[in-house]
Structures are given as C-alpha cells and as structure tokens.
Write a protein that holds these residues in place. Structure first.
Motif, PDB file in Angstrom:
ATOM      1  N   THR A  42       0.710  -1.309  -0.008  1.00  0.00           N
ATOM      2  CA  THR A  42      -0.008  -0.175   0.000  1.00  0.00           C
ATOM      3  C   THR A  42       0.909   1.262   0.106  1.00  0.00           C
ATOM      4  O   THR A  42       1.923   1.190   0.829  1.00  0.00           O
ATOM      5  CB  THR A  42      -1.056  -0.110   1.400  1.00  0.00           C
ATOM      6  N   THR A  43       0.378   2.289  -0.634  1.00  0.00           N
ATOM      7  CA  THR A  43       1.400   3.333  -0.798  1.00  0.00           C
ATOM      8  C   THR A  43       0.530   4.624   0.318  1.00  0.00           C
ATOM      9  O   THR A  43      -0.314   4.614   0.286  1.00  0.00           O
ATOM     10  CB  THR A  43       1.004   4.195  -2.132  1.00  0.00           C
ATOM     11  N   GLN A  61       5.248  13.787   1.710  1.00  0.00           N
ATOM     12  CA  GLN A  61       6.330  13.709   0.475  1.00  0.00           C
ATOM     13  C   GLN A  61       7.763  14.341   0.857  1.00  0.00           C
ATOM     14  O   GLN A  61       8.566  13.668   0.297  1.00  0.00           O
ATOM     15  CB  GLN A  61       5.751  14.206  -0.708  1.00  0.00           C
ATOM     16  N   VAL A 181       9.421   1.270   4.663  1.00  0.00           N
ATOM     17  CA  VAL A 181       8.751   2.009   3.373  1.00  0.00           C
ATOM     18  C   VAL A 181       9.794   2.310   2.472  1.00  0.00           C
ATOM     19  O   VAL A 181      10.765   2.850   2.601  1.00  0.00           O
ATOM     20  CB  VAL A 181       7.810   3.336   3.883  1.00  0.00           C
ATOM     21  N   SER A 182       9.244   2.088   1.092  1.00  0.00           N
ATOM     22  CA  SER A 182      10.138   2.058   0.051  1.00  0.00           C
ATOM     23  C   SER A 182      10.334   3.949  -0.227  1.00  0.00           C
ATOM     24  O   SER A 182       9.558   4.592   0.358  1.00  0.00           O
ATOM     25  CB  SER A 182       9.613   1.716  -1.306  1.00  0.00           C
ATOM     26  N   GLU A 184       9.424   5.438  -2.457  1.00  0.00           N
ATOM     27  CA  GLU A 184       8.528   5.951  -3.267  1.00  0.00           C
ATOM     28  C   GLU A 184       7.351   6.268  -2.448  1.00  0.00           C
ATOM     29  O   GLU A 184       6.022   6.344  -2.582  1.00  0.00           O
ATOM     30  CB  GLU A 184       8.039   5.333  -4.351  1.00  0.00           C
ATOM     31  N   GLY A 185       7.395   5.584  -0.981  1.00  0.00           N
ATOM     32  CA  GLY A 185       6.133   5.553  -0.114  1.00  0.00           C
ATOM     33  C   GLY A 185       5.534   4.313  -0.131  1.00  0.00           C
ATOM     34  O   GLY A 185       4.235   4.373   0.558  1.00  0.00           O
ATOM     35  N   VAL A 186       5.927   3.138  -0.338  1.00  0.00           N
ATOM     36  CA  VAL A 186       5.147   1.820  -0.713  1.00  0.00           C
ATOM     37  C   VAL A 186       5.380   0.901   0.570  1.00  0.00           C
ATOM     38  O   VAL A 186       6.915   0.905   0.867  1.00  0.00           O
ATOM     39  CB  VAL A 186       5.340   1.207  -1.980  1.00  0.00           C
TER      40      VAL A 186
END
Length: 294
Positions: A42-43, A61, A181-182, A184-186
């Motif tokens: 999930t993002t 962000q 979390v990656s 990119e936010g995943v």
C-alpha cells in the motif's frame, strides 16, 4: 503470560481453594482491537501534512525522496512505557546496524496524540537522537512530527495501525510497530517486536530500498530471504538457498576447469598441412612420380 499477569493482579492475598477457579485467558478490554493489520504494497498518502520538530508544516512527501527507504514509527511523547521501550531498543540497533542514517535511510516518527505540542516533540527528538551516537547524521535523518487528528486517522488506517484512547487513564493503548517503506512511499514490511536485531533491521531496509542501498552482496543475500508477515521479519527460504548453492557450485566447477580447457586447446596438433600453389613444388612431385613408374 497475559493470563498470569491478570491472575497476579486479581488474586486475593489469602490462599483460597482452587477447585472452581477459572483463569481469564481472554484479551483485556483495553487491548481489544489493538493490533497491526499489515497493508503490504500500500502507498502512504504522501499529500498528508504534518508539523515537524521545528514547527514547520510539511507534506509527508518531504521525507520520501525516491532514493532512501524510510522507517515509519507511530508513538507519542507521554506514553508511560511501551514507546520508550520500543524507541530505546531502536536506538541500540541503529548504533549497530551496518548502514548509515542519512546516506542510506531515514526515519519518521509521527505522534498519535493530536494535542502534542511542537516543543514536546522537539524534546523527544533530542532525547532519542542523542542516544544514536554512532550515527553522525542521526539528528538530520530521524524526523519527529505531530499532526491533526484527521491526518493521524488517515495515516494509521493506511498503515493498519489499530489503537485506542483510554479515557480513564488518558493514555493511548497501541501496538509496537516499525513500518519499512520504500523511497516512493510503498509499505514493504513491518516489525512488530519491541526489540530490533541489527541484522533484521538491515535486511528490511535493503528490501525496502529496492536496490538503492546495500552492496551487491547484500542484494544477493536478500534473494535468499522472504518476508514472513506472521513473524514480522525476513526469514531464510530453503529452496532459494538450495538454488543459490547449486548455482555457486556450478560456477566454481566452471572456474576450476577453465585453465584446463584453455591449455588443451593450445596444445592441439594441426590436423591438416597447408596447400601450396608453388609451381616448382608441383614439377618436383611430377618428376618423382615419373621416375617411380620407370
């Protein structure tokens, strides 16, 4: 263990007959619904705004730059026990992990108390970053923030973080959680323990980094591990270890045989003599054949 603790809390001072005693093995009322539903893949809603320790309002962000994975924790400064146990254990692992805060990864701790003041979260940040004395960039790489209730609700729902506010004690009942979390936010994985072995921390960060951090050896080693949601950690996978072992064995054999093949090729005799068009050689051969006929 929980039943034993409850028994200790409720047992009378004097010994009593135990023939009809029933132990309470149920979950305490204040702990009902306090858990983590793992939302892997999930993002996070990176448009949500939080207030950092300097008092500046920024979107989530800000902490996801597409290069470094982020460890996300949910705590609050006035937590009487669990948060301090969890974060103290985390600081010890951060000191020992074979990765660099700031260069390789970041951390973000968001308070689940909407009334927490910026000054209070700033003090908490100072308390824990000072303990990470083996990481020179700890203060810059570990971010602490507060948020409004609506933001907290959206963030906790996305992470699957289930907690409750106890009006009687005026405290939050919540689980211990690290979310990896990656860049990119995943959401990549979770740790649901109160201790964080450095090797587990590194594996989770390398996996969340998706090739952006760690050495080539780390990437190869991670191929042998798979995330186990039930354990909240990466565990070795037998079939992957067997395949990697077989590939390494074949590679060693080929490497050992290469010098033999090269030497064998160099020593091979010529199978055919070169053909010449020299006319003198042709005449000499013809004369020899004519003399033999006589």
């Amino acid at each position: 263990m929980a039943a034993s603790m409850l028994l200790c809390l409720t047992a009378p001072a004097a010994a009593q007959p135990t023939d009809n005693v029933q132990l309470n093995d149920g979950v305490p009322a204040q702990a009902e619904g306090v858990t983590v539903d793992q939302h892997l893949g999930t993002t996070l809603p990176l448009e949500l705004e939080v207030v950092d320790a300097s008092g500046k309002t920024v979107p989530l962000q800000t902490y996801f730059d597409g290069r470094r994975p982020v460890i996300v924790t949910l705590n609050y400064s006035d937590c009487p026990m669990l948060c301090s146990v969890q974060l103290n254990a985390l600081t010890r692992s951060l000191n020992d992990v074979d990765l660099k805060m700031g260069d390789d990864f970041q951390l973000l701790t968001v308070s689940i108390d909407p009334d927490e003041a910026t000054e209070r979260i700033r003090e908490t940040k100072q308390l824990y970053t000072d303990q990470v004395n083996k990481q020179p960039q700890a203060a810059e790489a570990w971010h602490f923030a507060t948020a409004s209730q609506s933001t907290i609700t959206k963030l906790t729902d996305t992470l699957g973080f289930r907690y409750r506010y106890d009006k009687q004690t005026k405290q939050y009942n919540h689980p211990a959680m690290l979310a990896f979390v990656s860049p990119e936010g995943v959401i990549s994985s979770y740790s649901l323990r109160v201790d964080f072995p450095p090797e587990d921390l590194k594996r989770s960060l390398v996996a969340a980094g998706e090739g952006t951090i760690g050495s080539p050896v780390d990437v190869i080693v991670m191929w042998c591990f798979s995330y186990d949601p039930n354990r909240g950690r990466y565990v070795a996978t037998a079939w992957k270890l067997m395949r990697l072992g077989g590939a390494l064995t074949i590679g060693v054999i080929l490497l050992a045989l290469t010098p033999y093949w090269i030497g064998k090729r160099r020593q091979s005799p010529q199978l055919a003599e070169p053909i010449t068009d020299d006319p003198h050689t042709h005449e000499a051969t013809t004369a020899f054949e004519r003399k033999a006929d006589e």
